[in-house]
Design a protein around this motif. Structure first.
Motif: not given
Length: 552
Positions: A2-3, A98-101, A455-459, A469-472
């Motif tokens: 997250t930011p 990291a972003q996918g998490k 769930f593999d966030p790196g995918l 993801l950045r919007a969420l």
């Protein structure tokens, strides 16, 4: 990531640089900082201007400072690129895993995602409708019902303890005129010119006469009182029922009468007298509000001994503060601009901080168009468009969303046809359709027997996946900002942007396998992202009091 998590990493890097003596910042390091999403995605996922803020205080030019910080940030595996732009802006790219998490964090939080403790411990009284119980709620009340309720939800999501309050103006000349109008209607007499007109008065008078046998046999003065009280009870109940249907609930229905019947006014006057801001002149009791930016002093008690409406205002404020509310927020209509300074002066005269303990929000006028013509008249009320009629025309969801979507300090014109049209150009339909589409994808996945058991966030490495993801990840910050600025319309605009990011993702990334294709880990990763997006849209719509349909 997250930011807020990225900002924490930057703070940690700054602390490490300070600890080993690489930088020395005059006045110390900041306790918090914000990272922003750049307008141009080519510049990176996030950006910070912290080097420009701290460079001079460190004896370095901002770009030198940025180089030192960038070198430290490049050691973090969650950050794939750090670039310095212009005089010292730092642009960062976050690793896909990291972003996918973020998606998993959203699913773990569920309905709590978006909440924060930014206003933790703040007790806020939010008074967002003040009305006479003498007729139907009108268009102005409808706007505040939608916006005020949304604001209450947003403040609570930011951790505040919020009490929603309706101020019943049940004392004074208007109540007497109401009783006189009902009495005249029940007896077949002309309603006073300055009384209440409209079909609802005739219907209400007939109902009271039927429910209270013998009421028209009472002496004229007693009839006025009896009709006034019976009308008050029924009209207030109607207002409560209408607001309940509009999904607007109040914790407190506060009666103005109670301030006078329970010595609230004398108590407040004594408190204000003790503060030294009252004086007597012309046989009246005055409050010296000009000491605190008001344009003139205000009368509390007239020369005939009767308290003014301003005395009720003062007593009401004192009552709120003595009930333990740190901040009293008043939401008033466009015709109440003059109340801002006088209400703040009341707070100051009571010994409070008018910049902290009281806030006054003014809403501008609303026009409703139907068939290209402005709706001005009501069949039932005569001269006003009522909440009930607006709900019947536009529906609860469309009306609540549309009224909450715009800043309240600017005039608003709404078109009934546009507001209810089922097309992507209609913002409420656009967001609700996105939620329904997300729900449909998840139903289809369930029918195919696909379980979100891994769930593999790196995918989630596609550009459109990153955008979504950045919007969420922005949602908690949007909610906190909307609460801090008292601007629930930010939630609606965020939902529209996020719905757009979802549609672009869905157009570019295949979520479900085709035909006989095997279910791959990437399908499950994308379904996790779909589920997280559905959660965010549902949470955001709930903050506006708007439903999140599963099918449309």
């Amino acid at each position: 990531m997250t930011p807020e998590q990225l900002a924490e990493k930057i703070l940690q890097a700054l602390a490490a640089l300070a600890a080993d003596g690489t930088i020395t910042v005059e006045g110390g390091l900041p306790r918090e900082l914000k990272v922003e999403r750049p307008k141009n995605p080519e510049h990176g996922d996030y950006a910070t201007n912290v080097a420009m803020q701290l460079g001079k205080r460190s004896g370095l030019n901002p770009r030198q400072f940025a180089e030192l910080l960038a070198a430290r940030l490049r050691d973090d595996e969650a950050i794939t690129a750090v670039e310095i732009a212009g005089p010292g802006f730092i642009n960062l790219r976050v690793a896909a895993d990291a972003q996918g998490k973020v998606a998993q964090a959203i699913l773990d939080a569920g309905a709590a995602y978006g909440t924060s403790d930014s206003l933790q411990g703040r007790a806020i009284n939010l008074e967002f409708i003040s009305a006479n119980p003498t007729g139907p709620l009108h268009l102005g009340h409808t706007r505040w019902a939608a916006v005020g309720d949304a604001l209450a939800r947003v403040l609570a999501a930011a951790g505040a303890s919020v009490t929603r309050e309706f101020y019943i103006n049940d004392r004074g000349n208007q109540m007497d005129k109401f009783g006189e109008s009902l009495k005249a209607a029940a007896n077949g007499e002309p309603i006073p010119e300055d009384g209440y007109h409209g079909e609802y008065i005739l219907d209400l008078a007939k109902q009271i006469a039927a429910d209270v046998p013998g009421i028209t046999e009472l002496p004229a003065d007693e009839q006025v009182i009896a009709f006034r009280e019976a009308g008050y009870e029924r009209q207030l109940k109607e207002q409560q029922d209408q607001l309940e249907h509009f999904r607007t609930k109040f914790d407190v229905w506060f009666s103005e009468r109670s301030l006078h019947e329970q010595d609230g006014v004398p108590h407040a006057i004594q408190k204000l007298r003790d503060q030294g801001h009252l004086y007597e002149a012309d046989d009246a009791l005055w409050m010296r509000t000009t000491d605190f930016t008001d344009d003139k002093d205000r009368v509390l008690i007239r020369s005939n001994g009767e308290p003014t409406y301003f005395a009720s205002d003062a007593a009401y404020y004192v009552n709120k503060r003595e009930r333990g509310f740190e901040t009293c927020v008043y939401m008033l209509g466009a015709d109440h601009h003059g109340y801002v300074n006088r209400l703040k002066a009341i707070a100051a005269c009571a010994g409070d901080d008018p910049e902290h303990n009281i806030e006054v929000l003014i809403g501008q006028l609303v026009k409703i168009l139907k068939g290209g013509e402005e709706m001005k008249l009501s069949k039932r009320a005569g001269t006003i468009v009522t909440l009930a009629e607006l709900v019947e025309e536009g529906g609860v969801d469309a009306l609540r969303y549309t009224l909450s979507r715009y800043p309240t300090d600017s005039p608003l014109t709404l078109d009934i046809e546009e507001m209810t049209r089922q097309a992507s150009e209609n913002p409420v339909f656009y967001v609700q359709y996105a939620h329904a589409r997300l729900a449909s994808i998840l139903r289809n996945a369930d029918e195919l027997g696909i379980k979100l058991d891994e769930f593999d966030p790196g995918l989630l490495s596609h550009d459109r996946e990153g955008d979504l993801l950045r919007a969420l990840a922005e949602f908690p910050r949007v909610v906190a900002t909307a609460a801090e600025l008292r601007e629930p319309h930010r939630i609606a605009r965020y939902l529209e942007d996020t719905a757009s990011a979802f549609h672009k993702f869905y157009d570019s990334c295949r979520v479900l396998p085709r035909g006989d294709e095997e279910v791959e880990p990437v399908h499950k990763a994308r379904l996790t992202l779909v589920s997280a997006t559905r959660t965010v849209l549902a949470n955001g719509l709930d903050l506006l009091g708007v439903s999140a349909p599963e099918r449309m």
